[in-house]
Design a protein around this motif. Structure first.
Motif, PDB file in Angstrom:
ATOM      1  N   ALA B  11     -41.694 -28.396  40.131  1.00  0.00           N
ATOM      2  CA  ALA B  11     -40.337 -28.440  40.686  1.00  0.00           C
ATOM      3  C   ALA B  11     -39.350 -28.949  39.642  1.00  0.00           C
ATOM      4  O   ALA B  11     -38.249 -28.433  39.503  1.00  0.00           O
ATOM      5  CB  ALA B  11     -40.319 -29.323  41.924  1.00  0.00           C
ATOM      6  N   LEU B  14     -38.797 -26.264  37.010  1.00  0.00           N
ATOM      7  CA  LEU B  14     -37.998 -25.165  37.525  1.00  0.00           C
ATOM      8  C   LEU B  14     -36.530 -25.567  37.641  1.00  0.00           C
ATOM      9  O   LEU B  14     -35.630 -24.798  37.335  1.00  0.00           O
ATOM     10  CB  LEU B  14     -38.533 -24.703  38.884  1.00  0.00           C
ATOM     11  CG  LEU B  14     -37.941 -23.380  39.362  1.00  0.00           C
ATOM     12  CD1 LEU B  14     -38.309 -22.267  38.406  1.00  0.00           C
ATOM     13  CD2 LEU B  14     -38.423 -23.057  40.759  1.00  0.00           C
ATOM     14  N   ALA B  15     -36.321 -26.823  38.044  1.00  0.00           N
ATOM     15  CA  ALA B  15     -34.938 -27.281  38.191  1.00  0.00           C
ATOM     16  C   ALA B  15     -34.216 -27.286  36.850  1.00  0.00           C
ATOM     17  O   ALA B  15     -33.045 -26.958  36.764  1.00  0.00           O
ATOM     18  CB  ALA B  15     -34.920 -28.675  38.800  1.00  0.00           C
ATOM     19  N   THR B  17     -35.034 -25.439  34.179  1.00  0.00           N
ATOM     20  CA  THR B  17     -35.058 -24.167  33.467  1.00  0.00           C
ATOM     21  C   THR B  17     -34.657 -22.994  34.346  1.00  0.00           C
ATOM     22  O   THR B  17     -34.690 -21.863  33.906  1.00  0.00           O
ATOM     23  CB  THR B  17     -36.474 -23.886  32.918  1.00  0.00           C
ATOM     24  OG1 THR B  17     -37.369 -23.828  34.031  1.00  0.00           O
ATOM     25  CG2 THR B  17     -36.920 -24.961  31.961  1.00  0.00           C
ATOM     26  N   SER B  20     -32.310 -20.232  32.952  1.00  0.00           N
ATOM     27  CA  SER B  20     -32.800 -19.282  31.962  1.00  0.00           C
ATOM     28  C   SER B  20     -33.796 -18.315  32.583  1.00  0.00           C
ATOM     29  O   SER B  20     -33.996 -17.225  32.080  1.00  0.00           O
ATOM     30  CB  SER B  20     -33.431 -20.020  30.789  1.00  0.00           C
ATOM     31  OG  SER B  20     -34.532 -20.774  31.250  1.00  0.00           O
ATOM     32  N   LEU B  21     -34.423 -18.730  33.700  1.00  0.00           N
ATOM     33  CA  LEU B  21     -35.320 -17.818  34.402  1.00  0.00           C
ATOM     34  C   LEU B  21     -34.563 -16.594  34.910  1.00  0.00           C
ATOM     35  O   LEU B  21     -35.033 -15.475  34.817  1.00  0.00           O
ATOM     36  CB  LEU B  21     -35.887 -18.527  35.636  1.00  0.00           C
ATOM     37  CG  LEU B  21     -37.364 -18.832  35.703  1.00  0.00           C
ATOM     38  CD1 LEU B  21     -37.692 -19.380  37.079  1.00  0.00           C
ATOM     39  CD2 LEU B  21     -38.227 -17.636  35.374  1.00  0.00           C
ATOM     40  N   ALA B  32     -26.049 -19.477  37.995  1.00  0.00           N
ATOM     41  CA  ALA B  32     -26.555 -18.421  38.875  1.00  0.00           C
ATOM     42  C   ALA B  32     -26.728 -18.993  40.271  1.00  0.00           C
ATOM     43  O   ALA B  32     -27.174 -20.119  40.453  1.00  0.00           O
ATOM     44  CB  ALA B  32     -27.883 -17.890  38.346  1.00  0.00           C
ATOM     45  N   GLY B  33     -26.360 -18.194  41.274  1.00  0.00           N
ATOM     46  CA  GLY B  33     -26.402 -18.671  42.644  1.00  0.00           C
ATOM     47  C   GLY B  33     -27.794 -18.596  43.239  1.00  0.00           C
ATOM     48  O   GLY B  33     -28.720 -18.048  42.653  1.00  0.00           O
ATOM     49  N   GLY B  34     -27.936 -19.141  44.422  1.00  0.00           N
ATOM     50  CA  GLY B  34     -29.195 -19.106  45.153  1.00  0.00           C
ATOM     51  C   GLY B  34     -29.405 -17.752  45.809  1.00  0.00           C
ATOM     52  O   GLY B  34     -28.667 -16.796  45.571  1.00  0.00           O
ATOM     53  N   GLY B  36     -28.828 -16.632  48.653  1.00  0.00           N
ATOM     54  CA  GLY B  36     -27.753 -16.083  49.470  1.00  0.00           C
ATOM     55  C   GLY B  36     -26.723 -15.317  48.684  1.00  0.00           C
ATOM     56  O   GLY B  36     -25.873 -14.627  49.249  1.00  0.00           O
ATOM     57  N   SER B  37     -26.777 -15.434  47.370  1.00  0.00           N
ATOM     58  CA  SER B  37     -25.765 -14.860  46.490  1.00  0.00           C
ATOM     59  C   SER B  37     -26.205 -13.539  45.873  1.00  0.00           C
ATOM     60  O   SER B  37     -25.451 -12.894  45.172  1.00  0.00           O
ATOM     61  CB  SER B  37     -25.492 -15.873  45.380  1.00  0.00           C
ATOM     62  OG  SER B  37     -24.363 -15.545  44.658  1.00  0.00           O
ATOM     63  N   LEU B  81     -35.627 -15.352  54.455  1.00  0.00           N
ATOM     64  CA  LEU B  81     -35.063 -15.050  53.133  1.00  0.00           C
ATOM     65  C   LEU B  81     -36.033 -15.332  51.993  1.00  0.00           C
ATOM     66  O   LEU B  81     -35.631 -15.667  50.882  1.00  0.00           O
ATOM     67  CB  LEU B  81     -33.735 -15.793  52.922  1.00  0.00           C
ATOM     68  CG  LEU B  81     -32.587 -15.164  53.695  1.00  0.00           C
ATOM     69  CD1 LEU B  81     -31.330 -16.007  53.577  1.00  0.00           C
ATOM     70  CD2 LEU B  81     -32.314 -13.753  53.149  1.00  0.00           C
ATOM     71  N   ARG B  82     -37.307 -15.182  52.285  1.00  0.00           N
ATOM     72  CA  ARG B  82     -38.285 -15.285  51.219  1.00  0.00           C
ATOM     73  C   ARG B  82     -38.587 -13.895  50.632  1.00  0.00           C
ATOM     74  O   ARG B  82     -38.882 -13.764  49.462  1.00  0.00           O
ATOM     75  CB  ARG B  82     -39.556 -15.898  51.803  1.00  0.00           C
ATOM     76  CG  ARG B  82     -40.539 -16.254  50.754  1.00  0.00           C
ATOM     77  CD  ARG B  82     -41.617 -17.157  51.288  1.00  0.00           C
ATOM     78  NE  ARG B  82     -42.579 -17.371  50.236  1.00  0.00           N
ATOM     79  CZ  ARG B  82     -43.618 -18.160  50.351  1.00  0.00           C
ATOM     80  NH1 ARG B  82     -43.843 -18.823  51.454  1.00  0.00           N
ATOM     81  NH2 ARG B  82     -44.460 -18.303  49.343  1.00  0.00           N
ATOM     82  N   GLU B  99     -36.876 -14.970  45.385  1.00  0.00           N
ATOM     83  CA  GLU B  99     -36.652 -16.075  44.459  1.00  0.00           C
ATOM     84  C   GLU B  99     -37.029 -15.654  43.039  1.00  0.00           C
ATOM     85  O   GLU B  99     -36.257 -15.817  42.103  1.00  0.00           O
ATOM     86  CB  GLU B  99     -37.486 -17.286  44.911  1.00  0.00           C
ATOM     87  CG  GLU B  99     -37.224 -18.570  44.152  1.00  0.00           C
ATOM     88  CD  GLU B  99     -35.774 -19.007  44.255  1.00  0.00           C
ATOM     89  OE1 GLU B  99     -35.203 -19.353  43.213  1.00  0.00           O
ATOM     90  OE2 GLU B  99     -35.208 -18.994  45.362  1.00  0.00           O
ATOM     91  N   ARG B 100     -38.210 -15.068  42.911  1.00  0.00           N
ATOM     92  CA  ARG B 100     -38.701 -14.704  41.575  1.00  0.00           C
ATOM     93  C   ARG B 100     -38.214 -13.330  41.134  1.00  0.00           C
ATOM     94  O   ARG B 100     -38.380 -12.954  39.973  1.00  0.00           O
ATOM     95  CB  ARG B 100     -40.224 -14.783  41.562  1.00  0.00           C
ATOM     96  CG  ARG B 100     -40.718 -16.192  41.959  1.00  0.00           C
ATOM     97  CD  ARG B 100     -42.227 -16.275  41.966  1.00  0.00           C
ATOM     98  NE  ARG B 100     -42.743 -16.083  40.622  1.00  0.00           N
ATOM     99  CZ  ARG B 100     -44.033 -15.923  40.333  1.00  0.00           C
ATOM    100  NH1 ARG B 100     -44.919 -15.927  41.306  1.00  0.00           N
ATOM    101  NH2 ARG B 100     -44.425 -15.775  39.093  1.00  0.00           N
TER     102      ARG B 100
END
Lengths: 396, 396
Positions: B11, B14-15, B17, B20-21, B32-34, B36-37, B81-82, B99-100
């Motif tokens: 975690a 990921l927070a 980096t 850059s992901l 970059a948004g979450g 929902g974006s 939303l997965r 997410e990925r």
């Protein structure tokens, strides 16, 4: 190590361990859901937020703690579902990381904040202040204060509105303010006098068209058509002129929820009376009322608009929800959920309802088709219930 | 290493980096948004999905590739939303990790799938099949086939409906089917004869009440009130009985979008005519029409329901959007966006509209208050535009 490599490793680790991060029983039941599945529940006494996972039907072990005073606290969500925001009565605004489920930034915005909204473009957070009076506007990314819009008195009922506006009401001066969040300096574009009686809360209709202000100890509300603010606010009566009416009956607006706007009608819980008033959605004229078992507090429409679910105040009634059919205007069902129901919301397609029963320290999930209680979770003094779908809803 | 420790490390990594992901220019602009974006855009020719980040206003560098035939492909989202899901004309269903941003499971469900829906309780995915005819139902968690509901012909227009139902239409037999996804075996609860003329597509109104079927080469549609399926389907005319009417004008329903249901009215694009038909939302009677610059394809309501935005077919018109005022029924604005607009959608609070201009290989973001184009992104042959807010919307 190159950032890209670290990122890939982190993503792999998180993918394989994500269940144990967020849930205690990974793999035994359905996997923990994503951000869209997490309903945040205010635990008022412990100043914490519990997280209920709708997909898994359980409370996640990770609570979020360390907030300010959460009485009447409302949670709102960033448009991108990365953050939640809570403004508190102690004046502290907290940002919550919706993925990691922890506080990710606290700002002292005032001595006492009562309400919060995010602009429609997602760039600005506005909090309404009791002390000092006014509105504070923060940058949603950096949490820096972008502007302070001072008011001569307490401000409440702040919402986002079409055209990237914020709308709020100044209590002691009885004015509705429209703030333009697209312009530098956040000018107050309109100051509109509301009807008589001290305003105490407000709401916006789900289409963003009308701003409604409740007034203490009156039988009316103020109504502002945001498409025509130049016409001023109208006074809307909550009873028929021909009816016998207690002049000093409080006409109380719920703090956390809208009135139910459904199928061409507005359903208004009248605190102190055992009925919902029904207004015409377009003309705002009084059409009649729906008799109920007790004094209503919240009226929440189902997403299909076929039903309105009502909660109650008073020990005799506050463990029940009554379901109104919006076509026949009759009570079609009474459901016993738990004592002192403080708040409730439907899942966005209407399959379920989540309700907090404060006195029984429980959260309840109701199947909205069968009306059966299908999950009960112990929580500490639960009140407000906030689902991530609020990010995509005007006025929430 | 204990799982909990690995999880915490992951975690943290990921927070630090995460930017850059997902994005190439982390930190230079807005982060970059979450989830929902992220708006997913079908790139038809390359069988890929591009991801447009609304918060950042740029296309993320990570494309998702390796899909089946994406002609007419519709993307739907899990309630949490997965995941995203895409059914393809080659019969392959792909799951996408939101997410990925990569494919996370492919299933061969048929030889040719045309449409997809997720049940309101989130447990089941249903795909409508052209070949072999029928509906395939998959477990949303495991992607295993839970049931095959065979039909004697091609099936299309599958949607979720209140009460955890799926509704679809069987083309060659002209039947509307209601499938109960709450019961073991997914029984076909109702088989209802539609009006004359071969059905080719269908939709459900945003409140989940009415299922509407379009028929080739006719001037009518079929309307099923899902609260009263026992009453059968009604025939609704798309023109006034007193009007001169080309009997063989195709009355074409858009494939990807609903007709616009706004402010008590339904706005119907009539392909082959230079107008929108306007029906009463409650009685479904013809009220009149709105003259347009060309042949309309899509009519999309703004979330405030104050406007309907219309796209067009034909080289002369397909680079324009016309904006209809739902109060006056007049065209209030014409916006030039880019050639061959294939699809468009509003952001959920109505501040912006995202449109794909297929022939100009671009995605366009329009400010819905000022009508200005505020971002243009190059894409490869873009068509369908799918925002995560669909997860929270009946019928999408």
């Amino acid at each position: 190590v190159k950032l890209a490599t670290v990122g890939a490793v982190a993503a792999t680790l998180l993918a394989t361990t994500g269940l144990s991060l967020l849930g205690g029983r990974g793999g035994e039941r359905r996997p923990a859901g994503g951000v869209g599945s997490r309903v945040f529940v205010v635990e008022r006494e412990t100043r914490s937020l519990a997280v209920y996972d709708l997909a898994r039907r359980e409370v996640l072990p990770r609570r979020i703690e360390g907030f300010g005073d959460l009485r009447h606290a409302v949670m709102t969500f960033s448009r991108d579902l990365r953050w939640g925001y809570v403004a508190t009565r102690s004046g502290k605004l907290s940002r919550i990381d919706l993925e990691r489920l922890e506080r990710a930034g606290d700002v002292e915005v005032s001595r006492n904040s009562i309400d919060i909204a995010v602009s429609q473009d997602g760039r600005w957070i506005a909090t309404a202040e009791y002390a000092p009076g006014g509105v504070t506007i923060l940058d949603a990314d950096t949490l820096e204060v972008a502007a302070r819009v001072p008011a001569p008195a307490r401000v409440t009922g702040i919402v986002d509105a079409p055209g990237n506006r914020f709308v709020c009401v100044v209590i002691e001066t009885g004015e509705i303010w429209v703030i333009d969040a697209s312009k530098p300096g956040f000018p107050v574009e309109h100051r509109i006098r509301a009807a008589s009686g001290e305003p105490y809360d407000a709401m916006i209709t789900p289409d963003g068209r009308f701003y409604v202000v409740g007034h203490l100890h009156t039988d009316h509300v103020s109504l502002l058509d945001l498409e025509h603010p130049e016409h001023g606010a109208r006074t809307v009566l909550l009873g028929d002129a021909g009816e016998l009416y207690e002049r000093d009956t409080p006409a109380k607006l719920p703090h956390l929820a809208s009135w139910a706007v459904a199928q061409g009608r507005v359903f208004v819980p009248l605190v102190g009376e055992e009925r919902l008033a029904v207004l015409d959605r377009h003309t705002w004229t009084y059409q009649g009322s729906v008799p109920l078992r007790g004094h209503p507090v919240y009226a929440v429409r189902s997403p299909s608009e076929r039903e309105v679910w009502v909660s109650f105040s008073g020990e005799e009634d506050d463990r029940f929800i009554q379901v109104i059919d919006t076509a026949t205007l009759a009570v079609k069902r009474t459901i016993e959920v738990g004592r002192r129901i403080y708040h409730m919301d439907f899942t966005p397609r209407g399959s379920h309802l989540v309700a907090s029963a404060n006195k029984d320290d429980r959260l309840v999930l109701v199947d909205a088709t069968t009306y059966e209680i299908i999950d009960v979770e112990p929580l500490r003094s639960p009140s407000g219930v906030f689902g991530p779908w609020r990010a995509f809803t005007i006025g929430l």
